[in-house]
Design a protein around this motif. Sequence first.
Motif: not given
Length: 444
Positions: A176-186, A312-317, A323-333
Amino acid sequence: MNPPSDVAAEAAAGPPSLPEVHRSVPVPNAGGFLRKLFAFMGPGYLVAVGYMDPGNWATALAGGSGFGYTLLSVALASSLMAILLQALCARIGVATGRDLAQLCRERFPKPVAYPLWFLAEVAICATDLAELIGTAIALELLFGIPLLYGVVLTALDAFLILWLQHKGMRWLEALIFGFIVLIFGCFAVQIVMSDPEWGAVLRGYVPASSIVTDRTQLYIAMGILGATVMPHNLYLHTAVVQSRAWSHDVAGKKEAIRFATIDSTLALSLALLVNSAILITAAATFHTSGNTEVAEIQEAYQLMTPLLGGTLAATLFAVALLLCGLNSTVTATLSGQVVMEGFLHIRLPPFFRRLVTRAIAIVPAVIVTWIYGESGTAHLLILSQVVLSMQLPFAVIPLMMFASDKARLGALAAPRWQVVLGWGCAALIVALNLKVLADVILGD
């Protein structure tokens, strides 16, 4: 009066919250500040994931494109509320050894507890709906999978959750932390490319009167509030904080509360940066170019390439959205498990629980996608976040009652300043909800 500190007293109250991971992470008895902080870091990031889910994207895009940087003040205020309320969640989780759902079941009569359970389930389904649509949109943007197929395909993320839970709490938190870092980087790259006016950005963090007087701004602001201070996260935090094996005496619990609060504060500060980045990108890219009605995530993706002069911006978006969608499935579960087991004492296999919540969320998503196609997804996303905001009082008020209960918590009860601010947040949330309802009913 100090609360009971022995393990037997807590065990007598019933089964622990999230028994698969309960007290599974050791806490060192000796060592410096950083070593102990590292042991407690993790639950805050599981909670922070819910503060940057696809529902936040819809409200931030609508707010940024429609009103520029004005609603940054709402994002800031919502995050400050979240930091306070999640700190109180960590406190009661540590102090009582129970999660919020268990406390509601044990301390409220059934005519109160069961409606609270139902409302909590509604909030989780609204959260799941936003994650489902957001993930499906990301799959469409990146891989060309039709939106309707993507909506159904996202039900398969139950297998991802099973794998993560099997690996253990630390593996789950690390991913989860790794995904958050990637999201922030994007988003860091997107902000640089959109080149916002930083003076206007800073002024956006100052509240404006138009947020309350303008009905559309208030509706979007309530969506931002619901997308930021999420009811299911209050239940989740009281449970996941108990994954640490702290000492059961009062001193050990006070130390656990302190480190858990630092953990959640740092994580939610990072979530604020991500949410601000979404809104800033929308304001700098769309509002300043005259595209003031961009609410659909797909439309934002399509406009980014011509407006920012590259793909580039659109792809990172789109990557960040996935990543946000996959990450959030954990909290809902995990939240669904906490709420169902805590209120009803019914334990379902995580796989089955995930399929049930996904099935409930898929129905409205499939209907809207089938009838309206892409044009209806933004409205459904924003509505889901407003629904979350409407559910907030029914989680925040019990939380404040338990956190301020000196008779039961003794030395571990929340300090007076937290109690005053917490009840102030609850009153503000109720007042804003009543204002939105009045606007809808009266049509003003």
